[in-house]
Design a protein around this motif. Structure first.
Motif, PDB file in Angstrom:
ATOM      1  N   LEU A 319       0.827  -1.203   0.000  1.00 13.52           N
ATOM      2  CA  LEU A 319       0.000   0.000   0.000  1.00 13.52           C
ATOM      3  C   LEU A 319       0.863   1.255   0.000  1.00 13.52           C
ATOM      4  O   LEU A 319       0.614   2.204  -0.762  1.00 13.52           O
ATOM      5  CB  LEU A 319      -0.908  -0.014   1.231  1.00 13.52           C
ATOM      6  CG  LEU A 319      -2.094   0.955   1.242  1.00 13.52           C
ATOM      7  CD1 LEU A 319      -3.040   0.647   0.098  1.00 13.52           C
ATOM      8  CD2 LEU A 319      -2.823   0.854   2.581  1.00 13.52           C
ATOM      9  N   ARG A 322       2.447   1.684  -3.374  1.00 15.51           N
ATOM     10  CA  ARG A 322       1.513   2.198  -4.381  1.00 15.51           C
ATOM     11  C   ARG A 322       1.427   3.725  -4.295  1.00 15.51           C
ATOM     12  O   ARG A 322       1.385   4.418  -5.316  1.00 15.51           O
ATOM     13  CB  ARG A 322       0.130   1.570  -4.189  1.00 15.51           C
ATOM     14  CG  ARG A 322      -0.986   2.173  -5.058  1.00 15.51           C
ATOM     15  CD  ARG A 322      -0.662   2.132  -6.536  1.00 15.51           C
ATOM     16  NE  ARG A 322      -0.575   0.773  -7.031  1.00 15.51           N
ATOM     17  CZ  ARG A 322      -1.577   0.115  -7.589  1.00 15.51           C
ATOM     18  NH1 ARG A 322      -2.761   0.684  -7.701  1.00 15.51           N
ATOM     19  NH2 ARG A 322      -1.405  -1.110  -8.045  1.00 15.51           N
ATOM     20  N   GLN A 326       2.880   6.848  -7.280  1.00 16.61           N
ATOM     21  CA  GLN A 326       2.100   7.976  -7.821  1.00 16.61           C
ATOM     22  C   GLN A 326       2.423   9.247  -7.041  1.00 16.61           C
ATOM     23  O   GLN A 326       1.544  10.010  -6.673  1.00 16.61           O
ATOM     24  CB  GLN A 326       0.600   7.656  -7.746  1.00 16.61           C
ATOM     25  CG  GLN A 326       0.196   6.320  -8.315  1.00 16.61           C
ATOM     26  CD  GLN A 326       0.527   6.188  -9.781  1.00 16.61           C
ATOM     27  OE1 GLN A 326       0.574   7.174 -10.517  1.00 16.61           O
ATOM     28  NE2 GLN A 326       0.767   4.962 -10.228  1.00 16.61           N
ATOM     29  N   ILE A 367      -4.333   7.558  -0.279  1.00 17.01           N
ATOM     30  CA  ILE A 367      -4.312   6.191  -0.812  1.00 17.01           C
ATOM     31  C   ILE A 367      -5.306   6.086  -1.967  1.00 17.01           C
ATOM     32  O   ILE A 367      -5.012   5.496  -3.016  1.00 17.01           O
ATOM     33  CB  ILE A 367      -4.633   5.168   0.289  1.00 17.01           C
ATOM     34  CG1 ILE A 367      -3.464   5.082   1.291  1.00 17.01           C
ATOM     35  CG2 ILE A 367      -4.915   3.791  -0.311  1.00 17.01           C
ATOM     36  CD1 ILE A 367      -3.788   4.293   2.543  1.00 17.01           C
ATOM     37  N   GLY A 368      -6.478   6.686  -1.785  1.00 18.48           N
ATOM     38  CA  GLY A 368      -7.461   6.705  -2.860  1.00 18.48           C
ATOM     39  C   GLY A 368      -6.951   7.436  -4.084  1.00 18.48           C
ATOM     40  O   GLY A 368      -7.164   6.984  -5.222  1.00 18.48           O
ATOM     41  N   ALA A 370      -3.842   7.719  -5.004  1.00 22.09           N
ATOM     42  CA  ALA A 370      -2.832   6.863  -5.628  1.00 22.09           C
ATOM     43  C   ALA A 370      -3.475   5.789  -6.495  1.00 22.09           C
ATOM     44  O   ALA A 370      -3.042   5.529  -7.631  1.00 22.09           O
ATOM     45  CB  ALA A 370      -1.951   6.224  -4.552  1.00 22.09           C
ATOM     46  N   HIS A 371      -4.521   5.156  -5.978  1.00 24.21           N
ATOM     47  CA  HIS A 371      -5.205   4.119  -6.753  1.00 24.21           C
ATOM     48  C   HIS A 371      -5.895   4.719  -7.978  1.00 24.21           C
ATOM     49  O   HIS A 371      -5.865   4.120  -9.069  1.00 24.21           O
ATOM     50  CB  HIS A 371      -6.227   3.399  -5.875  1.00 24.21           C
ATOM     51  CG  HIS A 371      -5.612   2.379  -4.958  1.00 24.21           C
ATOM     52  ND1 HIS A 371      -5.215   1.143  -5.388  1.00 24.21           N
ATOM     53  CD2 HIS A 371      -5.310   2.425  -3.640  1.00 24.21           C
ATOM     54  CE1 HIS A 371      -4.712   0.451  -4.384  1.00 24.21           C
ATOM     55  NE2 HIS A 371      -4.755   1.215  -3.303  1.00 24.21           N
ATOM     56  N   LEU A 372      -6.494   5.881  -7.813  1.00 23.70           N
ATOM     57  CA  LEU A 372      -7.167   6.522  -8.941  1.00 23.70           C
ATOM     58  C   LEU A 372      -6.162   6.926 -10.018  1.00 23.70           C
ATOM     59  O   LEU A 372      -6.405   6.732 -11.221  1.00 23.70           O
ATOM     60  CB  LEU A 372      -7.944   7.752  -8.452  1.00 23.70           C
ATOM     61  CG  LEU A 372      -8.842   8.446  -9.474  1.00 23.70           C
ATOM     62  CD1 LEU A 372      -9.947   7.507  -9.944  1.00 23.70           C
ATOM     63  CD2 LEU A 372      -9.456   9.718  -8.868  1.00 23.70           C
ATOM     64  N   ALA A 374      -3.252   5.551 -10.571  1.00 22.33           N
ATOM     65  CA  ALA A 374      -2.776   4.325 -11.215  1.00 22.33           C
ATOM     66  C   ALA A 374      -3.797   3.787 -12.201  1.00 22.33           C
ATOM     67  O   ALA A 374      -3.443   3.295 -13.282  1.00 22.33           O
ATOM     68  CB  ALA A 374      -2.454   3.276 -10.142  1.00 22.33           C
ATOM     69  N   PHE A 375      -5.065   3.890 -11.840  1.00 23.44           N
ATOM     70  CA  PHE A 375      -6.137   3.416 -12.721  1.00 23.44           C
ATOM     71  C   PHE A 375      -6.125   4.173 -14.048  1.00 23.44           C
ATOM     72  O   PHE A 375      -6.176   3.583 -15.125  1.00 23.44           O
ATOM     73  CB  PHE A 375      -7.481   3.590 -12.019  1.00 23.44           C
ATOM     74  CG  PHE A 375      -8.669   3.271 -12.882  1.00 23.44           C
ATOM     75  CD1 PHE A 375      -9.047   1.957 -13.120  1.00 23.44           C
ATOM     76  CD2 PHE A 375      -9.414   4.297 -13.461  1.00 23.44           C
ATOM     77  CE1 PHE A 375     -10.138   1.665 -13.924  1.00 23.44           C
ATOM     78  CE2 PHE A 375     -10.515   4.008 -14.256  1.00 23.44           C
ATOM     79  CZ  PHE A 375     -10.873   2.687 -14.495  1.00 23.44           C
TER      80      PHE A 375
END
Length: 399
Positions: A319, A322, A326, A367-368, A370-372, A374-375
């Motif tokens: 985590l 990740r 980003q 964290i959100g 970073a995931h967004l 990456a998406f």
């Protein structure tokens, strides 16, 4: 080292898990540090040593740049590599402007709610921008108006612009690039900097808080290590203990509780202020960070093998990594979110429960992000399964 050695070294580099992990750690620390009146800032590494998360950000950015751009210079040559740098500068420039305007709009919105006793706009010293918007808008767009809170990305822009110069020098001899970096650092300590309030109605001689000509030496240290211009330090017991000693000896001169109670420490710290100066990146900050970086490098093991964990530890490392992958998107978001979170924390009374809730909420948000990020970087629309999508005419008769 032969002049061409760096080309093959840089072209062969891939993503480094150690870099992702420590950039992620730095992003969490930066968020904590920028939440206004956050009691958690009493426990970040900066309170116990001369260097802080800024050093992590700059050093890791140098290493990441060697990976991201080195291969372009090696494969396509200096001109194409320089164009790649120009493209990155263009991207970061607009991120900087976006962070500034979004933060300003949010602070204005917070003031308009009437819920917050503190003037959030002037807490960031943005009153001069609103009072004389025209001249300062020119300053903002030309990077001659750089408020303190918004000075990291401008510093990064100037340092990025130095990469083609350093690579051109390294193509002749790596030592030329290293000497040039040190020479610019020395010039910065002698006064080389850029104006931060050039367009103010009242003349101001304030320069950029983060002097890019000083901080570039740390960036290019990371760049040189990742590029192979500098050899990796050996793992030696005496070096480990020397680094430990540097870290522990620094604590009394950095920890506020000791400084406030021991007059001799205050006197020594004042006498050596130039050595720990943040704006011009004093040499003791450099030494302290290198000691911490060496200990971290030893701790994670060769190629970061100690980061390959399973279970809860493995999920936490993944985590954090990740977030590190980003880092630009996360950094930009955290600079905006931190001000809002700080206002909420102040409204909630700054108690321990409120601090816990606000900081954990901030962690969840980055964290959100970073995931967004990456998406969207994965461009899922390119690999998505084809589906029929019918567009009906407005005149079409439907049953």
């Amino acid at each position: 080292m032969p002049p061409a050695r760096w080309r093959s070294d840089m072209a062969a580099k891939q993503r480094d898990p150690r870099l992702d992990f420590f950039r992620g750690v730095g992003m969490f620390i930066i968020l904590i540090a920028h939440i206004t009146n956050n009691p958690w800032t009493l426990w970040i590494p900066a309170r116990f040593g001369f260097s802080d998360a800024t050093e992590m950000f700059v050093f890791c950015s140098g290493m990441a740049s060697a990976i991201a751009f080195g291969g372009v210079f090696a494969r396509a040559g200096w001109v194409m590599g320089s164009l790649r740098i120009a493209h990155r500068i263009w991207q970061v420039y607009w991120v900087h402007l976006g962070v500034f305007f979004l933060t300003l709009v949010l602070m204005l919105a917070l003031n308009m709610t009437g819920f917050f006793a503190r003037d959030e706009v002037n807490a960031l010293n943005l009153g001069p921008f609103l009072n004389t918007t025209g001249p300062n808008l020119i300053g903002l767009l030309t990077l001659t108006y750089v408020p303190n809170y918004f000075d990291i990305l401008p510093m990064y822009l100037v340092i990025l612009a130095l990469i083609p110069l350093m690579i051109a020098l390294a193509a002749v001899d790596v030592r030329l690039a290293l000497l040039a970096s040190v020479g610019i650092w020395v010039a910065a300590s002698a006064g080389l900097n850029l104006p931060a309030e050039l367009w103010f109605a009242k003349p101001s001689d304030r320069a950029w808080f983060f002097n890019p000509f000083a901080w570039q030496v740390l960036f290019f240290t990371g760049f040189a290590l990742m590029a192979g211009w500098l050899p990796a330090p050996p793992v030696r017991r005496w070096l480990v203990w020397t680094a430990v000693a540097v870290v522990f000896v620094s604590v009394p001169f950095a920890w506020g509780k000791i400084i406030g109670q021991v007059e001799a420490i205050r006197t020594l710290r004042h006498a050596g202020a130039v050595l720990i100066d943040k704006s011009d990146f004093g040499i003791l900050r450099f030494v302290h960070f290198l000691a911490l970086a060496y200990l971290a490098w030893v701790a994670v093991g060769p190629e970061g093998r100690n980061l390959r964990q399973t279970g809860l530890a493995g999920r936490a490392i993944a985590l954090i990594s990740r977030v590190g992958q980003q880092s630009l998107a996360v950094f930009a978001a955290s600079m905006v979110l931190a001000r809002v979170l700080g206002a909420v924390l102040n409204l909630a009374g700054n108690g321990p429960v409120a601090a816990l809730a606000v900081n954990l909420a901030g962690f969840g948000l980055i964290i959100g992000v970073a995931h967004l990020a990456a998406f969207f970087k994965a461009e899922p629309w390119k690999t998505a399964r084809t589906r029929a999508f019918a567009v009906h005419s407005p005149t079409e008769v439907r049953p």
